[in-house]
Design a protein around this motif. Structure first.
Motif, short mmCIF file in Angstrom:
data_model
loop_
_atom_site.label_atom_id
_atom_site.label_comp_id
_atom_site.label_asym_id
_atom_site.label_seq_id
_atom_site.Cartn_x
_atom_site.Cartn_y
_atom_site.Cartn_z
N PRO A 91 0.81 -1.22 0.00
CA PRO A 91 0.00 0.00 0.00
C PRO A 91 0.84 1.27 0.00
O PRO A 91 0.41 2.30 -0.53
CB PRO A 91 -0.82 -0.11 1.29
N ASN A 92 2.06 1.21 0.55
CA ASN A 92 2.92 2.40 0.57
C ASN A 92 3.27 2.87 -0.84
O ASN A 92 3.49 4.06 -1.05
CB ASN A 92 4.20 2.12 1.36
N SER A 93 3.32 1.95 -1.80
CA SER A 93 3.67 2.35 -3.16
C SER A 93 2.56 3.17 -3.80
O SER A 93 2.79 3.85 -4.78
CB SER A 93 3.99 1.13 -4.02
N MET A 94 1.37 3.08 -3.25
CA MET A 94 0.24 3.82 -3.81
C MET A 94 -0.12 5.05 -2.98
O MET A 94 -0.97 5.83 -3.38
CB MET A 94 -0.97 2.90 -3.93
N ASN A 95 0.54 5.24 -1.84
CA ASN A 95 0.21 6.35 -0.95
C ASN A 95 0.41 7.71 -1.59
O ASN A 95 -0.29 8.66 -1.26
CB ASN A 95 1.00 6.27 0.35
N SER A 96 1.36 7.80 -2.52
CA SER A 96 1.62 9.09 -3.16
C SER A 96 0.59 9.43 -4.24
O SER A 96 0.56 10.55 -4.74
CB SER A 96 3.03 9.12 -3.75
N LEU A 97 -0.26 8.46 -4.57
CA LEU A 97 -1.27 8.69 -5.60
C LEU A 97 -2.50 9.37 -5.00
O LEU A 97 -2.89 9.07 -3.87
CB LEU A 97 -1.71 7.36 -6.22
N PRO A 98 -3.12 10.26 -5.75
CA PRO A 98 -4.40 10.82 -5.30
C PRO A 98 -5.42 9.67 -5.17
O PRO A 98 -5.27 8.62 -5.79
CB PRO A 98 -4.81 11.78 -6.42
N ASN A 99 -6.48 9.88 -4.39
CA ASN A 99 -7.45 8.82 -4.11
C ASN A 99 -7.99 8.14 -5.36
O ASN A 99 -8.05 6.93 -5.43
CB ASN A 99 -8.61 9.36 -3.26
N LYS A 100 -8.42 8.93 -6.35
CA LYS A 100 -8.98 8.34 -7.58
C LYS A 100 -7.92 7.53 -8.32
O LYS A 100 -8.20 6.45 -8.83
CB LYS A 100 -9.56 9.44 -8.47
#
Length: 164
Positions: A91-100
């Protein structure tokens, strides 16, 4: 601890794959490193049989349009920024992505898992083949030829349907 990787690549597949595009597809499959790429370098994997080659190639072909769509959607949401490497089980790899954008990446990861399973491969086996194809030129050639055959069969079926 096993890591699962998805990388959104910038190569594309046209309806008819040329030799360079098939190579790009194999490279994409290698870099997609779908869902669990950590395999010990010295570990021997069981030989890849013809059915697995077909299932692997079919999985890659089915994932590619979804990857392209997800990549375009992410690019729109993120703008000019570089799309980060997305690791499906981290999940940390996606934390920098906006919610959508995070939602799009998660959906792509889930879709890809389902595609691999629907093509009678386990995620672990798909990843083993992905690693093996990077260093095994015979396997790479076999997958290349299978990708071409599947593309030609698909084009033939489409042509037959369109001519009715």
């Amino acid at each position: 601890m096993q890591e699962n990787y998805f990388v959104f690549l910038r190569t594309s597949i046209k309806h008819k794959l040329s030799e360079s595009l098939v190579f790009a597809t194999l490279t994409a499959a290698s870099l997609i490193a779908t869902l669990g790429l950590t395999v010990k370098a010295d570990a021997q994997i069981p030989p890849v049989d013809n059915a697995e080659v077909t299932n692997y190639a079919q999985s890659v072909l089915e994932m590619e349009p979804k990857r392209q769509i997800a990549f375009k959607e992410l690019k729109k949401l993120i703008g000019g920024k570089e799309i980060p490497k997305i690791v499906c089980n981290d999940p940390n790899s996606m934390n920098s992505l906006p919610n959508k954008a995070r939602e799009i990446a998660v959906n792509y990861c889930n879709d890809s898992q389902n595609i691999v399973s629907a093509n009678n491969l386990t995620i672990e086996r798909f990843n083993q083949i992905t690693v093996e194809v990077q260093s095994n030129t015979d396997l790479k050639r076999q997958i290349y030829n299978t990708l071409l055959r599947l593309q030609n069969e698909s084009a033939s079926k489409s042509g037959a349907r369109n001519s009715r």
